[in-house]
Design an enzyme around this catalytic site. Structure first.
Site, PDB file in Angstrom:
ATOM      1  N   THR A  76      -6.873   0.986  10.256  1.00 32.09           N
ATOM      2  CA  THR A  76      -7.209   1.697  11.472  1.00 32.09           C
ATOM      3  C   THR A  76      -8.567   1.196  11.960  1.00 32.09           C
ATOM      4  O   THR A  76      -8.731   0.813  13.101  1.00 32.09           O
ATOM      5  CB  THR A  76      -7.248   3.215  11.240  1.00 32.09           C
ATOM      6  OG1 THR A  76      -6.004   3.636  10.665  1.00 32.09           O
ATOM      7  CG2 THR A  76      -7.483   3.977  12.537  1.00 32.09           C
ATOM      8  N   SER A  94      -9.769   1.630   2.500  1.00 34.32           N
ATOM      9  CA  SER A  94      -8.628   2.421   2.030  1.00 34.32           C
ATOM     10  C   SER A  94      -7.518   1.571   1.437  1.00 34.32           C
ATOM     11  O   SER A  94      -6.750   2.043   0.606  1.00 34.32           O
ATOM     12  CB  SER A  94      -8.086   3.307   3.153  1.00 34.32           C
ATOM     13  OG  SER A  94      -7.223   2.619   4.010  1.00 34.32           O
ATOM     14  N   SER A 116      -9.809  -1.045   7.200  1.00 33.79           N
ATOM     15  CA  SER A 116      -9.165  -0.763   5.923  1.00 33.79           C
ATOM     16  C   SER A 116      -8.415  -1.934   5.304  1.00 33.79           C
ATOM     17  O   SER A 116      -8.046  -1.879   4.136  1.00 33.79           O
ATOM     18  CB  SER A 116      -8.216   0.427   6.062  1.00 33.79           C
ATOM     19  OG  SER A 116      -8.952   1.596   6.317  1.00 33.79           O
ATOM     20  N   LYS A 162       0.855  -1.182   0.000  1.00 35.99           N
ATOM     21  CA  LYS A 162       0.000   0.000   0.000  1.00 35.99           C
ATOM     22  C   LYS A 162       0.893   1.235   0.000  1.00 35.99           C
ATOM     23  O   LYS A 162       1.955   1.253   0.639  1.00 35.99           O
ATOM     24  CB  LYS A 162      -0.891  -0.030   1.240  1.00 35.99           C
ATOM     25  CG  LYS A 162      -1.949   1.066   1.308  1.00 35.99           C
ATOM     26  CD  LYS A 162      -2.814   0.867   2.548  1.00 35.99           C
ATOM     27  CE  LYS A 162      -3.875   1.946   2.695  1.00 35.99           C
ATOM     28  NZ  LYS A 162      -4.723   1.736   3.898  1.00 35.99           N
TER      29      LYS A 162
END
Length: 513
Positions: free
Chosen positions: A188, A167, A191, A91
């Site tokens: 978090t 995300s 995600s 990521k």
């Protein structure tokens, strides 16, 4: 095509496991250079061309030379282990000597690899690219999942213009269609597991403190973690095994309980025999199709030897679902942690102003104009209300949440549909969560919204997962349960992405040149 040095067929890169790829490398069926080239060509086919899934922000221009060096090393010194020469993604908020989907960081140079990247690189992995993500991991404002200024809008490959849901969306999409052997995401609150659920892959969100966050662009030091996203529990466990451990640059990892176990030993098809699993039914709301499939899965668990406790609701379910404490904690933590991370680059106030000045790139109308979370965090303060909110989160997530439920019903773990708010209690507690494929929306389900704005949130064939939740550092147990369920059901193999989203390049195309 058959490997010239053995009778085995070359692996299909859509579904190839890390072990299959490593076996091919060991037997000389193909090289790491050929494997990297094949994956890079697959990225070109679908990332910006064809279905334009926007899963990858950038590819590593040094990947082929790094692969060649690892091929040479294998010949001279032998293999480093199961990840030697294996192409992975990260990521884009995970540092490798630049990153993050915002143009505000374009050209910035980080001082070192993130801890997790360094561990994987040491094991012989090759980072072939950075996966797209929600801008600032979703903390800029109310913006569709999977959009970043540099990377554009990530799309789920199971239905055109479908929401990738989380995300770490680029990682989920890329792994779903075989653009790499595996990836790391960050979580978090949801995600990793949400995009794993939506894209029919496995995601492991570890206990806070098991995996270092140093070198990862933060949201909250109390909630953040990196974790693997792969096509199987086995592959995800291999990556977790590699990246877990203490790091002097991350205080939370210095309080791990003793020696970290070898998680690969948890991969037991019989792990569910005798396990007591609880269903906190009150969390399952407004997910009718998913709930029906989940209910059917309970009989599978029973057939595998588990005892199901249904209902096993949290003592403070409604209070947890309506609490505003988490929003305050994240707002304050983000301001503190992002300013600390960015201290040698820019501060949060500078990011807000940058976005305004470069609105054509960062805030394009009509769907991506919001940065309300940035603004809320910039105004947030460390005060008594913040510390009270932090204490309330731990109380609701741990004391009167997961731990209380495990004790009250004498449970080994908790199971929920991933999309039924499963990430929330694990997020505020800092506890582990594993999502594996469970099922797919039926072909006659209504497409919502009918006209994507800009994404469809519901559509035929969209995947969904099931999550395994436990107390702190219960990853070994959860991996065993997830693996046993995965092996018994093989849900991932029951449906592929829509045809145009399937890359066509295979190893044979590279090797025949």
């Amino acid at each position: 095509m058959i490997c010239k040095t053995s009778s085995r067929a070359l692996p299909d890169l859509y579904e190839a496991s890390i072990a299959e790829l490593q076996d091919g490398l060991v037997e000389g069926c193909f090289s790491s250079v050929q494997l990297v080239e094949a994956y890079l060509r697959r990225i070109v086919e679908v990332n910006l061309e064809g279905p334009a899934l926007h899963a990858i922000i950038e590819t590593n221009l040094k990947a082929l030379s790094q692969a060649a060096a690892l091929d040479d090393e294998r010949k001279v010194k032998g293999s480093r282990g199961p990840l030697h020469g294996i192409p992975l993604l990260l990521k884009d908020n995970i540092a490798t000597l630049h990153e993050e989907g915002s143009y505000a960081l374009l050209g910035s140079i980080v001082p070192r690899d993130s801890f997790v990247a360094a561990k994987l690189r040491e094991a012989g992995a090759i980072f072939i690219g950075k996966a797209n993500l929600s801008d600032w991991a979703g903390m800029r404002g109310q913006v569709p999942y999977g959009f970043s200024g540099r990377g554009g809008q990530t799309l789920c490959p199971y239905y055109p213009n479908a929401d990738p849901h989380g995300s770490s969306s680029g990682s989920g999409v890329a792994i779903a269609i075989g653009l790499a052997a595996g990836s790391l995401g960050t979580e978090t609150n949801g995600s990793i597991v949400y995009p794993s659920s939506r894209n029919n892959v496995v995601g492991i969100k570890p206990t806070i403190g098991l995996v270092s966050r140093s070198g990862v662009i933060p949201i909250s030091s109390h909630r953040d973690t990196a974790g693997p996203m792969c096509r199987s529990v086995t592959d995800a466990t291999l990556l977790l095994n590699t990246i877990a451990g203490p790091d002097p640059r991350d205080e939370a990892t210095l309080h791990q309980p003793g020696v970290i176990p070898n998680y690969m030993r948890a991969l037991d098809k019989n792990a569910l025999k005798g396990a007591r699993l609880g269903v906190p039914r009150a969390f399952i709301r407004n997910v009718n199709t998913i709930e029906a499939t989940f209910n059917f899965s309970l009989d599978i668990f029973r057939a595998l030897g588990a005892e199901i406790v249904d209902h096993a609701d949290f003592p403070a379910t409604e209070e947890l679902l309506t609490s505003k404490a988490e929003q305050l904690v994240l707002a304050v933590d983000f301001k503190i942690d992002i300013n600390k991370y960015m201290s040698e680059l820019v501060e949060l106030a500078d990011l807000i102003e940058f976005n305004k000045t470069h609105a054509d790139q960062e805030l394009p109308a009509p769907f991506y104009t919001d940065q309300s979370q940035f603004i809320e965090s910039e105004a947030a303060q460390v005060d008594d209300a913040y510390f009270a909110a932090l204490a309330k989160d731990f109380d609701l997530g741990r004391t009167r949440g997961i731990d209380a439920t495990l004790v009250q019903f004498n449970l080994d773990a908790i199971i929920l549909p991933t999309d039924a708010l499963a990430p929330l209690p694990a997020a505020i507690a800092g506890y582990p969560l594993i999502s594996v494929p469970l099922g797919f929306q039926p072909d006659d389900v209504e497409v919502l919204p009918e006209t994507p704005s800009p994404l469809h949130s519901q559509a035929p064939g969209l995947p969904f997962g099931i999550s395994f939740m436990g107390t702190a550092y219960s990853e070994f147990k959860l991996i065993g349960y997830a693996y046993a369920f995965e092996q018994a059901t093989q849900v991932r193999l029951k449906r592929r992405v829509y045809d145009d989203a399937i890359p066509r390049t295979q190893l044979t195309d590279v090797m025949s040149r």
